[in-house]
Design a protein around this motif. Sequence first.
Motif, mmCIF file in Angstrom:
data_model
loop_
_atom_site.group_PDB
_atom_site.id
_atom_site.type_symbol
_atom_site.label_atom_id
_atom_site.label_comp_id
_atom_site.label_asym_id
_atom_site.label_seq_id
_atom_site.Cartn_x
_atom_site.Cartn_y
_atom_site.Cartn_z
ATOM 1 N N PHE A 113 4.532 3.084 5.298
ATOM 2 C CA PHE A 113 3.994 3.662 6.527
ATOM 3 C C PHE A 113 4.804 4.876 6.991
ATOM 4 O O PHE A 113 4.309 5.680 7.778
ATOM 5 N N GLU A 114 6.033 4.989 6.513
ATOM 6 C CA GLU A 114 6.819 6.186 6.817
ATOM 7 C C GLU A 114 6.266 7.396 6.075
ATOM 8 O O GLU A 114 6.375 8.529 6.547
ATOM 9 N N PHE A 115 5.644 7.160 4.921
ATOM 10 C CA PHE A 115 5.015 8.246 4.171
ATOM 11 C C PHE A 115 3.676 8.637 4.795
ATOM 12 O O PHE A 115 3.298 9.807 4.788
ATOM 13 N N GLY A 116 2.944 7.659 5.310
ATOM 14 C CA GLY A 116 1.649 7.946 5.898
ATOM 15 C C GLY A 116 0.823 6.680 6.051
ATOM 16 O O GLY A 116 1.145 5.629 5.483
ATOM 17 N N GLU A 117 -0.273 6.770 6.819
ATOM 18 C CA GLU A 117 -1.105 5.592 7.077
ATOM 19 C C GLU A 117 -1.804 5.104 5.808
ATOM 20 O O GLU A 117 -1.933 3.900 5.590
ATOM 21 N N LEU A 118 -2.273 6.042 4.972
ATOM 22 C CA LEU A 118 -2.949 5.635 3.742
ATOM 23 C C LEU A 118 -1.987 4.917 2.800
ATOM 24 O O LEU A 118 -2.346 3.910 2.177
ATOM 25 N N GLU A 119 -0.768 5.431 2.682
ATOM 26 C CA GLU A 119 0.232 4.756 1.854
ATOM 27 C C GLU A 119 0.473 3.333 2.366
ATOM 28 O O GLU A 119 0.558 2.393 1.583
ATOM 29 N N GLY A 120 0.590 3.211 3.676
ATOM 30 C CA GLY A 120 0.802 1.900 4.273
ATOM 31 C C GLY A 120 -0.376 0.972 4.053
ATOM 32 O O GLY A 120 -0.207 -0.237 3.832
ATOM 33 N N THR A 121 -1.587 1.530 4.104
ATOM 34 C CA THR A 121 -2.793 0.737 3.893
ATOM 35 C C THR A 121 -2.840 0.193 2.474
ATOM 36 O O THR A 121 -3.081 -0.998 2.253
ATOM 37 N N PHE A 122 -2.629 1.065 1.497
ATOM 38 C CA PHE A 122 -2.638 0.617 0.104
ATOM 39 C C PHE A 122 -1.500 -0.362 -0.167
ATOM 40 O O PHE A 122 -1.652 -1.310 -0.947
ATOM 41 N N SER A 123 -0.365 -0.151 0.457
ATOM 42 C CA SER A 123 0.762 -1.057 0.283
ATOM 43 C C SER A 123 0.446 -2.433 0.870
ATOM 44 O O SER A 123 0.777 -3.465 0.272
ATOM 45 N N SER A 124 -0.203 -2.447 2.026
ATOM 46 C CA SER A 124 -0.604 -3.718 2.642
ATOM 47 C C SER A 124 -1.549 -4.475 1.734
ATOM 48 O O SER A 124 -1.411 -5.684 1.533
ATOM 49 N N LEU A 125 -2.509 -3.769 1.177
ATOM 50 C CA LEU A 125 -3.468 -4.388 0.269
ATOM 51 C C LEU A 125 -2.761 -4.949 -0.956
ATOM 52 O O LEU A 125 -3.022 -6.080 -1.380
ATOM 53 N N ALA A 126 -1.859 -4.149 -1.528
ATOM 54 C CA ALA A 126 -1.132 -4.588 -2.717
ATOM 55 C C ALA A 126 -0.329 -5.854 -2.426
ATOM 56 O O ALA A 126 -0.324 -6.794 -3.233
#
Length: 237
Positions: A195-208
Amino acid sequence: MNFLTAVASLFGTIAIFYLCKMLYKKYQKEWLTPMLITPIVIILILLLTGTTYKSYNAGANILTNLLGPATVAFAVPIYKNFNLLKKHAFEIFLSIAVGSVVAITSSFMIALVVGLNDELVHSLVPRSVTTPIAMDISNMIGGSPTLTAVFVMTTGILGSLLAPFVIKVCRFHRPSSRGLMLGMGAHGAGTSKAFEFGELEGTFSSLAMIVAALISIVLSTTFFPAFEHLVVNILLP
């Protein structure tokens, strides 16, 4: 006295975490991440004051019990970007499935090479899954949930610390690549970093992180017992 210790441990842990978070935001140094500094500060305080872990955990275990709801809360950004995630469903599922198999097999092989006993081996195997689910998996396969929590935290901290370097060297420019790597490799700590990189990164990370946990539950009760039997009883009799 025990009540005061419990209250102090609870609110003291929260205060230390937020102070470390403020320090991290100010200086932006990877080694100042709250996930790393907070436990170190707490350990030093316990040693200096002579407080036992049992007394400290009497109040701090409330925070541990919040891990479950915190994991569920990661579903919010997933819901907000569901269409994007649906579009890449096959790639996401395949990459996380492969990552989960690699995480389980590599953990098991490392434990065997190091010469750990059965309890430690089974405690190490779920290290690449978010803490609440990893502890349940550990309990199912004969590990120690407490030790598993330590392994999970260590994996998450190291993963989040190394992530910027790996992203730079491997030239991961797409939010999906960054997020999936962080969520699969460093679960909760990685998602926070994503999420420090961006909302999309955080979203994909949450899914993973969430999908990896679900896949790992299945693999730990099907693939892992068969793989363990193959290695221990056939390849290494």
